[in-house]
Motif scaffolding. Sequence first.
Motif, PDB file in Angstrom:
ATOM      1  N   ALA A 239       0.775  -1.224   0.003  1.00  0.00           N
ATOM      2  CA  ALA A 239      -0.054   0.090   0.090  1.00  0.00           C
ATOM      3  C   ALA A 239       0.801   1.278   0.046  1.00  0.00           C
ATOM      4  O   ALA A 239       0.738   2.331  -0.642  1.00  0.00           O
ATOM      5  CB  ALA A 239      -0.877  -0.045   1.330  1.00  0.00           C
ATOM      6  N   LEU A 240       1.922   1.197   0.803  1.00  0.00           N
ATOM      7  CA  LEU A 240       2.863   2.312   0.833  1.00  0.00           C
ATOM      8  C   LEU A 240       3.515   2.629  -0.572  1.00  0.00           C
ATOM      9  O   LEU A 240       3.534   3.613  -1.069  1.00  0.00           O
ATOM     10  CB  LEU A 240       3.935   2.199   1.723  1.00  0.00           C
ATOM     11  CG  LEU A 240       3.591   2.413   3.213  1.00  0.00           C
ATOM     12  CD1 LEU A 240       4.707   2.129   4.195  1.00  0.00           C
ATOM     13  CD2 LEU A 240       3.185   3.775   3.503  1.00  0.00           C
ATOM     14  N   LEU A 241       3.933   1.647  -1.141  1.00  0.00           N
ATOM     15  CA  LEU A 241       4.626   1.722  -2.379  1.00  0.00           C
ATOM     16  C   LEU A 241       3.632   2.207  -3.424  1.00  0.00           C
ATOM     17  O   LEU A 241       4.085   2.868  -4.434  1.00  0.00           O
ATOM     18  CB  LEU A 241       5.276   0.539  -2.796  1.00  0.00           C
ATOM     19  CG  LEU A 241       6.472  -0.010  -1.991  1.00  0.00           C
ATOM     20  CD1 LEU A 241       7.023  -1.483  -2.125  1.00  0.00           C
ATOM     21  CD2 LEU A 241       7.532   1.095  -1.936  1.00  0.00           C
ATOM     22  N   ASP A 242       2.183   1.626  -3.405  1.00  0.00           N
ATOM     23  CA  ASP A 242       1.449   2.030  -4.367  1.00  0.00           C
ATOM     24  C   ASP A 242       1.064   3.430  -4.255  1.00  0.00           C
ATOM     25  O   ASP A 242       0.535   3.950  -4.962  1.00  0.00           O
ATOM     26  CB  ASP A 242       0.306   1.236  -4.253  1.00  0.00           C
ATOM     27  CG  ASP A 242       0.510  -0.218  -4.695  1.00  0.00           C
ATOM     28  OD1 ASP A 242       1.642  -0.430  -5.445  1.00  0.00           O
ATOM     29  OD2 ASP A 242      -0.197  -1.285  -4.462  1.00  0.00           O
ATOM     30  N   GLU A 243       1.197   4.051  -2.981  1.00  0.00           N
ATOM     31  CA  GLU A 243       0.767   5.431  -2.722  1.00  0.00           C
ATOM     32  C   GLU A 243       1.910   6.112  -2.151  1.00  0.00           C
ATOM     33  O   GLU A 243       2.026   6.440  -0.858  1.00  0.00           O
ATOM     34  CB  GLU A 243      -0.272   5.402  -1.753  1.00  0.00           C
ATOM     35  CG  GLU A 243      -0.881   6.563  -1.509  1.00  0.00           C
ATOM     36  CD  GLU A 243      -1.697   7.423  -2.772  1.00  0.00           C
ATOM     37  OE1 GLU A 243      -0.963   8.522  -3.229  1.00  0.00           O
ATOM     38  OE2 GLU A 243      -2.226   6.733  -3.375  1.00  0.00           O
ATOM     39  N   PRO A 244       2.894   6.615  -3.017  1.00  0.00           N
ATOM     40  CA  PRO A 244       3.944   7.533  -2.765  1.00  0.00           C
ATOM     41  C   PRO A 244       3.812   8.802  -1.865  1.00  0.00           C
ATOM     42  O   PRO A 244       4.706   9.026  -0.933  1.00  0.00           O
ATOM     43  CB  PRO A 244       4.666   7.843  -3.839  1.00  0.00           C
ATOM     44  CG  PRO A 244       4.011   6.795  -5.007  1.00  0.00           C
ATOM     45  CD  PRO A 244       2.811   6.698  -4.589  1.00  0.00           C
ATOM     46  N   SER A 245       2.589   9.268  -1.867  1.00  0.00           N
ATOM     47  CA  SER A 245       2.347  10.542  -1.139  1.00  0.00           C
ATOM     48  C   SER A 245       2.377  10.027   0.311  1.00  0.00           C
ATOM     49  O   SER A 245       2.352  10.845   1.234  1.00  0.00           O
ATOM     50  CB  SER A 245       0.916  11.058  -1.266  1.00  0.00           C
ATOM     51  OG  SER A 245      -0.101  10.164  -1.428  1.00  0.00           O
ATOM     52  N   LEU A 246       2.306   8.744   0.780  1.00  0.00           N
ATOM     53  CA  LEU A 246       2.241   8.387   2.043  1.00  0.00           C
ATOM     54  C   LEU A 246       3.664   8.452   2.872  1.00  0.00           C
ATOM     55  O   LEU A 246       4.039   8.247   4.078  1.00  0.00           O
ATOM     56  CB  LEU A 246       1.694   7.236   2.545  1.00  0.00           C
ATOM     57  CG  LEU A 246       0.394   7.108   2.132  1.00  0.00           C
ATOM     58  CD1 LEU A 246      -0.300   5.316   2.044  1.00  0.00           C
ATOM     59  CD2 LEU A 246      -0.665   7.726   3.104  1.00  0.00           C
ATOM     60  N   LEU A 247       4.629   8.596   1.921  1.00  0.00           N
ATOM     61  CA  LEU A 247       6.300   8.711   2.258  1.00  0.00           C
ATOM     62  C   LEU A 247       6.722   9.939   2.045  1.00  0.00           C
ATOM     63  O   LEU A 247       6.559  10.904   1.165  1.00  0.00           O
ATOM     64  CB  LEU A 247       7.128   7.818   1.468  1.00  0.00           C
ATOM     65  CG  LEU A 247       6.546   6.106   1.291  1.00  0.00           C
ATOM     66  CD1 LEU A 247       7.228   5.397  -0.152  1.00  0.00           C
ATOM     67  CD2 LEU A 247       7.282   5.571   2.621  1.00  0.00           C
ATOM     68  N   VAL A 248       7.477  10.204   3.251  1.00  0.00           N
ATOM     69  CA  VAL A 248       7.971  11.577   3.452  1.00  0.00           C
ATOM     70  C   VAL A 248       9.139  11.709   3.470  1.00  0.00           C
ATOM     71  O   VAL A 248       9.870  11.021   4.277  1.00  0.00           O
ATOM     72  CB  VAL A 248       7.272  12.557   4.653  1.00  0.00           C
ATOM     73  CG1 VAL A 248       7.955  13.805   4.915  1.00  0.00           C
ATOM     74  CG2 VAL A 248       5.777  12.323   4.766  1.00  0.00           C
ATOM     75  N   PRO A 249       9.958  12.399   2.624  1.00  0.00           N
ATOM     76  CA  PRO A 249      11.278  12.544   2.611  1.00  0.00           C
ATOM     77  C   PRO A 249      11.961  12.926   4.226  1.00  0.00           C
ATOM     78  O   PRO A 249      11.540  13.855   4.768  1.00  0.00           O
ATOM     79  CB  PRO A 249      11.823  13.489   1.544  1.00  0.00           C
ATOM     80  CG  PRO A 249      10.588  13.682   0.581  1.00  0.00           C
ATOM     81  CD  PRO A 249       9.431  13.456   1.501  1.00  0.00           C
ATOM     82  N   ASP A 250      13.081  12.063   4.457  1.00  0.00           N
ATOM     83  CA  ASP A 250      13.664  12.111   5.531  1.00  0.00           C
ATOM     84  C   ASP A 250      14.874  13.329   5.462  1.00  0.00           C
ATOM     85  O   ASP A 250      15.497  13.092   4.508  1.00  0.00           O
ATOM     86  CB  ASP A 250      14.391  11.048   6.215  1.00  0.00           C
ATOM     87  CG  ASP A 250      13.928  10.767   7.685  1.00  0.00           C
ATOM     88  OD1 ASP A 250      12.900  11.240   8.067  1.00  0.00           O
ATOM     89  OD2 ASP A 250      14.422   9.969   8.275  1.00  0.00           O
ATOM     90  N   THR A 251      14.567  14.280   6.444  1.00  0.00           N
ATOM     91  CA  THR A 251      15.882  15.432   6.353  1.00  0.00           C
ATOM     92  C   THR A 251      17.128  14.976   7.028  1.00  0.00           C
ATOM     93  O   THR A 251      17.007  14.456   8.085  1.00  0.00           O
ATOM     94  CB  THR A 251      15.300  16.819   6.707  1.00  0.00           C
ATOM     95  OG1 THR A 251      14.922  16.756   7.935  1.00  0.00           O
ATOM     96  CG2 THR A 251      14.313  17.495   5.954  1.00  0.00           C
ATOM     97  N   GLU A 252      18.250  15.131   6.312  1.00  0.00           N
ATOM     98  CA  GLU A 252      19.303  14.483   6.813  1.00  0.00           C
ATOM     99  C   GLU A 252      19.888  15.733   7.967  1.00  0.00           C
ATOM    100  O   GLU A 252      19.427  16.685   7.970  1.00  0.00           O
ATOM    101  CB  GLU A 252      20.618  14.832   5.928  1.00  0.00           C
ATOM    102  CG  GLU A 252      20.567  13.498   4.952  1.00  0.00           C
ATOM    103  CD  GLU A 252      21.799  13.401   4.230  1.00  0.00           C
ATOM    104  OE1 GLU A 252      22.802  14.302   4.401  1.00  0.00           O
ATOM    105  OE2 GLU A 252      21.952  12.629   3.113  1.00  0.00           O
ATOM    106  N   GLY A 253      20.527  14.872   9.019  1.00  0.00           N
ATOM    107  CA  GLY A 253      20.909  15.809   9.982  1.00  0.00           C
ATOM    108  C   GLY A 253      20.458  15.284  11.512  1.00  0.00           C
ATOM    109  O   GLY A 253      19.782  14.272  11.493  1.00  0.00           O
ATOM    110  N   CYS A 254      20.722  16.052  12.666  1.00  0.00           N
ATOM    111  CA  CYS A 254      20.181  15.551  13.824  1.00  0.00           C
ATOM    112  C   CYS A 254      19.298  16.271  14.185  1.00  0.00           C
ATOM    113  O   CYS A 254      18.929  17.381  14.132  1.00  0.00           O
ATOM    114  CB  CYS A 254      21.496  15.736  14.694  1.00  0.00           C
ATOM    115  SG  CYS A 254      22.691  14.863  14.017  1.00  0.00           S
ATOM    116  N   SER A 255      18.167  15.580  14.864  1.00  0.00           N
ATOM    117  CA  SER A 255      17.017  16.436  15.311  1.00  0.00           C
ATOM    118  C   SER A 255      17.156  17.014  16.484  1.00  0.00           C
ATOM    119  O   SER A 255      16.451  18.141  16.939  1.00  0.00           O
ATOM    120  CB  SER A 255      15.851  15.443  15.618  1.00  0.00           C
ATOM    121  OG  SER A 255      16.377  14.405  16.640  1.00  0.00           O
ATOM    122  N   SER A 256      18.175  16.849  17.321  1.00  0.00           N
ATOM    123  CA  SER A 256      18.390  17.849  18.457  1.00  0.00           C
ATOM    124  C   SER A 256      19.916  17.990  18.688  1.00  0.00           C
ATOM    125  O   SER A 256      20.513  17.643  17.762  1.00  0.00           O
ATOM    126  CB  SER A 256      18.116  16.904  19.647  1.00  0.00           C
ATOM    127  OG  SER A 256      19.110  15.524  19.824  1.00  0.00           O
TER     128      SER A 256
END
Lengths: 188, 245
Positions: free
Chosen positions: B228-245
């Motif tokens: 389902a995820l691969l059939d609906e690419p809009s459900l996937l959000v690009p991860d931004t590189e770097g550290c969250s904290s």
Amino acid sequence: MTADARPTNTGPTNPVPSNPAPDAVGTSALKAPRASGKGWLVAALVVACLAVVGLTALTSYLWTVHEQYVAQNQELRDAARELGTDVAATRAALEEVQADLDETTAQLDVAKDTINGLANSEAQAGDDRLALIDVADGLQQCAEARQDLIDHLNESSRWTPESLAASERSITRYCDGVEDAYDEVVNG
Amino acid sequence: MTRVPAAAGFGVALVLALTGCGILPAAPSPAPTDFVPSPSQSPGEMTGALSPDGFSAAQRMSVRVRNIGCGFLATGSGFALDEHTLVTNKHVVDNAKIIEVSTYDGRVIQATAASTTTIADIAIVTTEEPLGTSYASRAEADPAEGDVITIVGYPSGGRLTTTSGVVLGTTTDPLAAAAGSVLASTAIVEPGSSGSAVFNAAGEVVGVVYAKNNSEQSFIVPISTLNALLDEPSLLVPDTEGCSS
């Protein structure tokens, strides 16, 4: 045949016919037994001839077929012997190939295990390298922090003893953490 | 009357000849000379058939994922979807500064991007270099309770390892992070197995390992969720590189 032997119509010595035939029908009836006997004889001869011919043809046919079967039997035996020899040779070759394959498979298993081990070593080395880089970065920051502390101590008149002590404790805690990380990387 | 016996004899001979031909042996047919062997099973189709390098397709598509974060290093597993795309877990690539992928034969490949989703612990990672030549064949349906499954991955970040187990059934996410149900299985996994492909008996991918519990049960994102995820690419959000904290 002489003239004396020729049959006549008179005289008591002629026993047949005892009664003269009144008409033509009676004459015909008198000749039938001789014709019937010849017919049977001819028929028997014909049947015998046909039987002989038939048996000869049958025997000839059976002999020919027998010869053909014997010849083909020999041919098939020769072919079977040749095929059997081929099969035996092929089986022997197959056993050799199977043995080679088993040996190669065993070597391949060893090679796979070696590749897996080397890939794992490579990955672990990569992890260790990155961890050591991280520790090196930490040690560098530790060294820089301690240099800053030394600089501050050289100008201690500008800082309160409490702030210098707090700074020293903070730097020491950080450097101890880096050293622990180093020990963990080196000693596992 | 003289013809009767002759005719009878001839008739008897004819009958004998005709009936005799019926029981007489026929001449042998020609011996076969063209022996054509029936096709045997191709070595490539036999059980235990060799792959080009001795590794199975499942092993060749499996990768080790290294997450180089800010002050930490984490490892997980994954598997190739195609030449430049692989699947792993979201928590494997979380807070990554750099993502590196190691193949079964020791090649190290840099990831170029990662996409994650909130509906399941799934991440899609792309690479610039090709991952290899073996890619996942995704099953259409989820495995059923009792199905035997095989998991190929890198438990504890170590060697490429294959384990087997049985599907116990569907359950709710024990981490309460994913939407929908997940699968529980008896296959034993370790930290580092996260992102491993789960194969059915046909060699198709039927799920992705993402968690375990103290009872040595493993938890699997079902293939239906991945599909389902691969059939609906809009459900996937690009991860931004770097550290969250």
